[in-house]
Design a protein around this motif. Structure first.
Motif, short mmCIF file in Angstrom:
data_model
loop_
_atom_site.label_atom_id
_atom_site.label_comp_id
_atom_site.label_asym_id
_atom_site.label_seq_id
_atom_site.Cartn_x
_atom_site.Cartn_y
_atom_site.Cartn_z
N GLN A 133 3.65 -1.42 9.68
CA GLN A 133 5.00 -0.72 9.88
C GLN A 133 4.31 0.71 9.90
OE1 GLN A 133 7.64 -1.56 11.47
NE2 GLN A 133 8.50 0.66 11.65
N ALA A 134 3.70 1.13 8.91
CA ALA A 134 3.27 2.37 8.54
C ALA A 134 2.44 3.00 9.65
CB ALA A 134 2.41 2.69 7.39
N GLY A 135 1.43 1.93 10.08
CA GLY A 135 0.46 2.29 11.35
C GLY A 135 1.06 2.56 12.55
N SER B 80 13.04 -7.03 -8.89
CA SER B 80 12.35 -7.83 -7.60
C SER B 80 13.08 -6.81 -6.24
CB SER B 80 12.17 -9.07 -7.50
OG SER B 80 13.54 -9.78 -7.42
N SER B 81 14.34 -6.45 -6.64
CA SER B 81 15.18 -5.94 -5.45
C SER B 81 14.53 -4.49 -4.95
CB SER B 81 16.64 -5.76 -6.03
OG SER B 81 16.65 -5.04 -7.08
N TYR B 82 13.61 -3.93 -5.63
CA TYR B 82 13.20 -2.52 -5.67
C TYR B 82 12.08 -3.15 -4.43
CZ TYR B 82 15.15 -0.52 -9.76
OH TYR B 82 16.08 0.25 -10.63
N VAL B 83 11.87 -2.04 -3.61
CA VAL B 83 10.70 -1.95 -2.77
C VAL B 83 9.65 -1.06 -3.26
CG1 VAL B 83 9.78 -1.97 -0.24
CG2 VAL B 83 12.14 -2.72 -0.84
N ALA B 84 8.24 -1.38 -3.22
CA ALA B 84 7.45 -0.72 -4.01
C ALA B 84 6.40 -0.36 -3.06
CB ALA B 84 7.01 -1.02 -5.49
N LEU B 85 5.71 0.89 -3.23
CA LEU B 85 4.30 1.04 -2.54
C LEU B 85 3.51 1.49 -3.85
CD1 LEU B 85 5.02 3.00 0.65
CD2 LEU B 85 4.41 0.67 0.51
N TRP C 266 2.65 -14.34 -4.25
CA TRP C 266 1.83 -13.81 -2.91
C TRP C 266 3.05 -12.86 -2.45
CZ3 TRP C 266 2.07 -14.71 2.39
CH2 TRP C 266 0.98 -14.48 3.08
N LEU C 267 4.27 -12.99 -2.63
CA LEU C 267 5.27 -12.27 -1.99
C LEU C 267 4.81 -10.68 -2.03
CD1 LEU C 267 8.17 -12.30 -0.47
CD2 LEU C 267 9.11 -12.16 -2.80
N PRO C 268 4.53 -9.93 -3.09
CA PRO C 268 4.61 -8.53 -2.84
C PRO C 268 3.27 -8.37 -2.02
CG PRO C 268 4.84 -9.28 -5.23
CD PRO C 268 4.56 -10.58 -4.50
N TYR C 269 2.13 -9.10 -1.85
CA TYR C 269 1.06 -8.64 -1.23
C TYR C 269 1.49 -8.92 0.43
CZ TYR C 269 -1.62 -9.08 -5.20
OH TYR C 269 -2.21 -8.92 -6.54
N ALA C 270 2.50 -9.97 0.88
CA ALA C 270 2.84 -10.02 1.95
C ALA C 270 3.79 -9.22 2.37
CB ALA C 270 3.69 -11.37 2.09
N GLN C 271 4.51 -8.55 1.56
CA GLN C 271 5.64 -7.30 1.83
C GLN C 271 4.81 -6.09 2.05
OE1 GLN C 271 7.84 -7.56 -1.92
NE2 GLN C 271 9.34 -8.56 -0.82
N GLU C 272 3.53 -5.90 1.33
CA GLU C 272 2.70 -4.78 1.58
C GLU C 272 2.11 -4.92 2.87
OE1 GLU C 272 1.06 -1.07 0.93
OE2 GLU C 272 3.05 -2.11 0.16
N MET C 273 1.50 -6.20 3.13
CA MET C 273 0.95 -6.33 4.19
C MET C 273 1.68 -5.84 5.64
SD MET C 273 -0.47 -9.92 6.13
CE MET C 273 -1.07 -10.54 4.32
N MET D 250 -6.35 -18.44 10.73
CA MET D 250 -6.18 -17.20 10.58
C MET D 250 -4.79 -17.01 10.41
SD MET D 250 -6.89 -13.85 13.17
CE MET D 250 -8.72 -14.32 13.12
N ILE D 251 -4.07 -16.26 9.47
CA ILE D 251 -2.74 -15.90 8.88
C ILE D 251 -2.41 -15.16 10.28
CG2 ILE D 251 -1.35 -14.73 7.55
CD1 ILE D 251 -3.21 -15.62 5.10
N ARG D 252 -1.02 -15.43 10.73
CA ARG D 252 -0.53 -15.11 11.61
C ARG D 252 0.68 -13.97 11.04
NH1 ARG D 252 1.17 -19.71 16.02
NH2 ARG D 252 -0.74 -20.78 15.87
N LEU D 253 0.82 -12.82 11.52
CA LEU D 253 1.88 -11.85 10.84
C LEU D 253 2.96 -12.30 11.30
CD1 LEU D 253 -0.05 -8.38 12.01
CD2 LEU D 253 0.50 -9.22 9.65
#
Length: 321
Positions: free
Chosen positions: A77-79, A151-156, A65-72, A1-4
């Motif tokens: 954080q949002a929650g 890639s320096s931008y952060v996107a949702l 995979w990096l954008p998915y990790a960032q969004e995870m 299982m992936i650890r945060l």
């Protein structure tokens, strides 16, 4: 299982370019960072970093995979902020840059309702097809179409599966005929507008795993993409715009989809800003509301009868590009 915690160390290592730097930031040993990345690579069965004694860089799988990790991490954080936050946090000035058409006709009602719900928020909204530089312009966030190249931008993400469609009014098609293939567009009135100072006259379409490009022309040009849509509704020609922009006109019968069997260019929609720390509780709440609205609009694209089997072709083509 992936650890945060492993995901966090992977993201920071990618940003800092060093296990040692990520370790210092987290106040742990470099070996612990290396072990965390090793666990993550084992769980994913992919190599995320190419390592040497002098450098550390992401592999192709790591980049993917990096954008998915960032969004995870962003969702977590949002929650957390949602549980810990209060109504008093929804305050302050919010400066947003939005493309003209979607801003006036889709986004504005959502933002207006948001401001009505949160009276301590003050809003500054810029409606323009000029692409804002969120590092230099006086905006907190920008809503932007297209695949992000910086890639320096952060996107949702707001609408990942959105795409362009060709559309014209029933009156125009009755008078000038309906194009049967892409080449026919060269003989039709194509409605053009400028994007960031450049005329958008090169229309791209995915075809057999590559992009096919047509250079079209028109006697009518504007610097506001909303005007091009209005011209299309008025029967002045064919427009090539985001489904989100023209969906209401298509559903109301003011516009018809042209060449529905030919998939259009993918134009995902994102909410972006320079730094993740700028995603305040207010921005995250606004993102949630916008995403709900926009996902409901793009969902109609997959069920609208005008597309028929062309929708299957779209999904296949987008998977190949």
């Amino acid at each position: 299982m992936i650890r945060l915690e492993d995901v966090t160390l992977f993201v920071r290592s990618a940003a800092l370019g060093s296990f040692s730097s990520a370790a210092r930031e987290a106040d742990i040993l470099p070996g612990q960072v290396s072990a965390a990345v090793n666990r993550l690579e084992r769980d994913l069965n992919k190599r995320l970093f190419a390592r040497s004694t002098r450098s550390l860089r992401l592999t192709a799988d790591g980049e993917a995979w990096l954008p998915y990790a960032q969004e995870m991490l962003a969702i977590l954080q949002a929650g957390t902020e949602q549980l810990q936050g209060s109504e008093d946090e929804m305050q302050g000035e919010l400066k947003i840059a939005v493309p003209s058409d979607i801003g006036r006709n889709v986004v504005l009602p959502v933002i207006t309702a948001f401001c009505e719900k949160h009276p301590k928020i003050s809003l500054r909204i810029s409606l323009s097809d000029h692409v804002s530089d969120v590092f230099r312009d006086p905006v907190d966030v920008a809503i932007r179409y297209g695949v992000l190249e910086n890639s320096s931008y952060v996107a949702l993400p707001l609408a990942e599966d959105n795409r362009r469609v060709l559309a014209a009014s029933p009156a125009y098609l009755q008078k000038h005929g309906r194009p049967q293939q892409l080449e026919d567009l060269l003989r039709h009135h194509c409605l053009l507008y400028t994007l960031n100072g450049h005329v958008y006259d090169k229309w791209s379409f995915p075809e057999n795993g590559v992009r096919r490009q047509l250079t079209v022309s028109s006697r009518m040009l504007c610097d506001d993409a909303d005007v091009a849509r209005r011209w299309a509704v008025a029967g002045m020609g064919i427009t090539y715009k985001s489904w989100i922009d023209v969906s209401a006109d298509v559903l109301a019968g003011r516009l018809e989809i042209v060449l529905p069997e030919r998939p259009g260019e993918a134009v995902p929609l994102n909410l972006i800003c320079p730094h993740r720390k700028q995603f305040s509780p207010a921005i995250r709440e606004l993102h949630r509301l916008l995403r709900e609205q926009l996902k409901s609009i793009t969902a109609l694209m997959h069920t609208h009868p005008a597309f028929g089997h062309g929708e299957a072709a779209l999904l296949s083509a987008n998977q190949r590009i």
